[in-house]
Structures are given as structure tokens and as C-alpha cells.
Design a protein around this motif. Sequence first.
Motif, mmCIF file in Angstrom:
data_model
loop_
_atom_site.group_PDB
_atom_site.id
_atom_site.type_symbol
_atom_site.label_atom_id
_atom_site.label_comp_id
_atom_site.label_asym_id
_atom_site.label_seq_id
_atom_site.Cartn_x
_atom_site.Cartn_y
_atom_site.Cartn_z
ATOM 1 N N GLU A 1 0.818 -1.207 0.000
ATOM 2 C CA GLU A 1 0.000 0.000 0.000
ATOM 3 C C GLU A 1 0.857 1.264 0.000
ATOM 4 O O GLU A 1 0.552 2.235 -0.697
ATOM 5 C CB GLU A 1 -0.945 -0.003 1.208
ATOM 6 N N GLU B 1 -8.299 -10.862 -6.724
ATOM 7 C CA GLU B 1 -9.040 -10.535 -7.947
ATOM 8 C C GLU B 1 -9.358 -9.046 -8.018
ATOM 9 O O GLU B 1 -9.259 -8.425 -9.088
ATOM 10 C CB GLU B 1 -10.337 -11.336 -8.001
ATOM 11 N N GLU B 2 -9.720 -8.436 -6.882
ATOM 12 C CA GLU B 2 -10.038 -7.007 -6.869
ATOM 13 C C GLU B 2 -8.854 -6.161 -7.329
ATOM 14 O O GLU B 2 -9.031 -5.139 -7.991
ATOM 15 C CB GLU B 2 -10.461 -6.595 -5.452
ATOM 16 N N ILE B 3 -7.666 -6.585 -6.975
ATOM 17 C CA ILE B 3 -6.467 -5.827 -7.354
ATOM 18 C C ILE B 3 -6.199 -5.936 -8.848
ATOM 19 O O ILE B 3 -5.903 -4.947 -9.519
ATOM 20 C CB ILE B 3 -5.247 -6.331 -6.561
ATOM 21 N N GLN C 1 1.369 -7.817 -5.119
ATOM 22 C CA GLN C 1 0.368 -7.755 -4.056
ATOM 23 C C GLN C 1 -0.726 -8.802 -4.289
ATOM 24 O O GLN C 1 -1.133 -9.504 -3.349
ATOM 25 C CB GLN C 1 -0.258 -6.363 -4.003
ATOM 26 N N ALA C 2 -1.184 -8.915 -5.523
ATOM 27 C CA ALA C 2 -2.208 -9.914 -5.843
ATOM 28 C C ALA C 2 -1.674 -11.324 -5.618
ATOM 29 O O ALA C 2 -2.380 -12.190 -5.080
ATOM 30 C CB ALA C 2 -2.671 -9.749 -7.290
ATOM 31 N N GLN D 1 -6.462 -15.686 -0.191
ATOM 32 C CA GLN D 1 -7.447 -14.588 -0.197
ATOM 33 C C GLN D 1 -7.731 -14.195 -1.654
ATOM 34 O O GLN D 1 -7.317 -13.138 -2.140
ATOM 35 C CB GLN D 1 -6.906 -13.409 0.611
ATOM 36 N N ILE E 1 -10.485 -13.386 -3.376
ATOM 37 C CA ILE E 1 -11.347 -12.248 -3.715
ATOM 38 C C ILE E 1 -10.533 -10.953 -3.715
ATOM 39 O O ILE E 1 -10.644 -10.126 -4.631
ATOM 40 C CB ILE E 1 -12.528 -12.137 -2.736
ATOM 41 N N LYS E 2 -9.698 -10.771 -2.691
ATOM 42 C CA LYS E 2 -8.860 -9.578 -2.633
ATOM 43 C C LYS E 2 -7.875 -9.549 -3.802
ATOM 44 O O LYS E 2 -7.610 -8.490 -4.384
ATOM 45 C CB LYS E 2 -8.106 -9.524 -1.308
ATOM 46 N N TYR F 1 -1.689 -12.131 -1.922
ATOM 47 C CA TYR F 1 -3.029 -12.514 -1.469
ATOM 48 C C TYR F 1 -3.388 -13.916 -1.968
ATOM 49 O O TYR F 1 -4.021 -14.696 -1.246
ATOM 50 C CB TYR F 1 -4.069 -11.512 -1.968
#
Length: 305
Positions: free
Chosen positions: A134, A174-176, A160-161, A169, A171-172, A164
Motif C-alpha cells: 500500500e 481478484e479485486e487488485i 500484491q495480488a 485470499q 477475492i482480494k 493474497y
Amino acid sequence: MEQNNTNEDSGQTKRNTRSIILILIAIVIVLAGGACGYWYFAKEMPYNIAIKNLENGDFSTARNTFTQLAPYKDSQNYIEKSYYEEASSSYDNGDYQTAIDILVQHSTTDEAKKLLEDAYCKKAEDLCNNKDFESAIDILENQVSSDTADKLLETVYYKQADDYFEKGQYIKAEEILKDNANTEDAKALLEKIQKNIRYEAAKDKLAEANNDLAIRATGLCTLSEDKTRLELYQGSEDPTITGIAMRLVFDKLNLPVSIMNDMLNVSTALFGGSGESTSGDYKVAWSYFDGVHLEISVLSIDEMK
């Protein structure tokens, strides 16, 4: 007699005048020499010493001297140069934050601005390697704008993806990547993530089937801890797997009719057979034991976690 006295007085006056002139010249020479001495010791010598200090990396001492001497010669330019050289030295030693702190206040040249950009990118890279994604993203999105920063930002998103993903994790992860998959590696990782999401959904459906079966009491059942295997069995009064229970599992997993027919094959059940079939991103496997127990499993494929 009077003529002789007059001549003597005139000669004396001339001698006195010459003496005064010589004295004045001597005074001028002394004053000039003093001025030159003052100029050398008060200006030129400390100026040259400050240049040597700058060359030797004593930036603070050199900068203080140039500040006191300004506007003598190039003192003002050397002040700015001392900031750049100090920032450059910090950058070379891997102390990117110090370089940034200096250059944020003193980046008046294109060279200094480029060094500031490089320092930001290196700082972001270090943060990424330490998994402070971040903070790295914040720097690259808000502090610097360049092609280098844009490419590095893609790398940070990918790492970062992937982090996760390794933690499960999905879902997180995929969001990235869903809006940042601009490279072939990122696209491949996104596809892998989405397969795992669908696989996890299949396991959840198997758990839902287990819960529904327990509520309906249509058959006794056991779900494995990792939710990948469901065992159906009946008590001694009815040593068969009920069609109701099996159809409920089929519906939850949205399995095609062909798999259901294979699983319901009488000979397979009687002789303790087994089978498997691919359904989307996972495999469904089944095994009969003594014509009484049926074990249904969902298995990952394509080297998914």
C-alpha cells in the motif's frame, strides 16, 4: 646672502614634499596589502576550503561556509550543488528516504528532479520487496509520474495480488488485478485466481449440501474438514444411497446430467466402483464402498491451490 637662503629653503621644501609623497605611497601600499590579505583570508581561502569539503563529502560544513560567503563568486550555486551531492550520496548508499527528504526541498535543476523521481521509485521498490504494498502504491500513484513509475506500479499490483493468492485470499487478489492486468503474467495470474474462486465456490456448495441433508434427514452424511469430500451413507435398514440425497448434491454443484448418470450406475454402486469427471474448473470424483457408502469429492485441476 638673501638669495642663498631662498635657494636653501626651496630645496628643503622639495625634499619635504618628496618625503611626504613617499610616506603616502608606503601607506597606500600597506593598506592595499592589508586589503588583499583580508580578501584572501576572509574570502578566497575559506571558499577554496569549502570546495574541498564538498569534494570530500563533508556537505554540511561546505554548505555552511558557502552560505556565509554568498554572494562571493559561485557560493550560491555551490549551496544548491551541496544539496544535490548529499542527496546523490544518500541515493548511492541505498538511503532513498534521506535523498527524498533533501530533494523535495531542493530540486531546482532537471538533474535534481530526475534524481528525486529515481529515489521515489527505489523507495517504492524497497517497500514492495518488504510487502508494504500500500505504501509503495501510494508513492507511485501520488508522488511521481513517469513511464518507469507506471511499469513499477504494475509490478507492485502483481506482487500484491500474488501475495493474497498465496494466502488463499482470492477475492482480494481478484479485486487488485481485475483493473490492472496489463501484462501477460498478470492476466495469467488473474485467470488462475478466478479459477480458484470458482473452485472455492464449489466446495462451499458441497458444504451447503451437507447442511441441507442434515436438516432434511434424508441420509446421514459427513463433510471433510477442508470441505472437499462429502460421504453419504444410510443406516442398516436401508443400505442404499437415496436418490433424493444425491440429486440434492448434483443440484448444489450444478453438475451435468451425464455425471449424474455415471454416478447412479447400478453396477458401479454394487461392485464398489469409482469414477471422476471434469466440471468447469474442477473435477468431481466418486467412490462406492460396500454398496452402502458414497463418497463425492471436488478436486482442483490445472495445478490450482
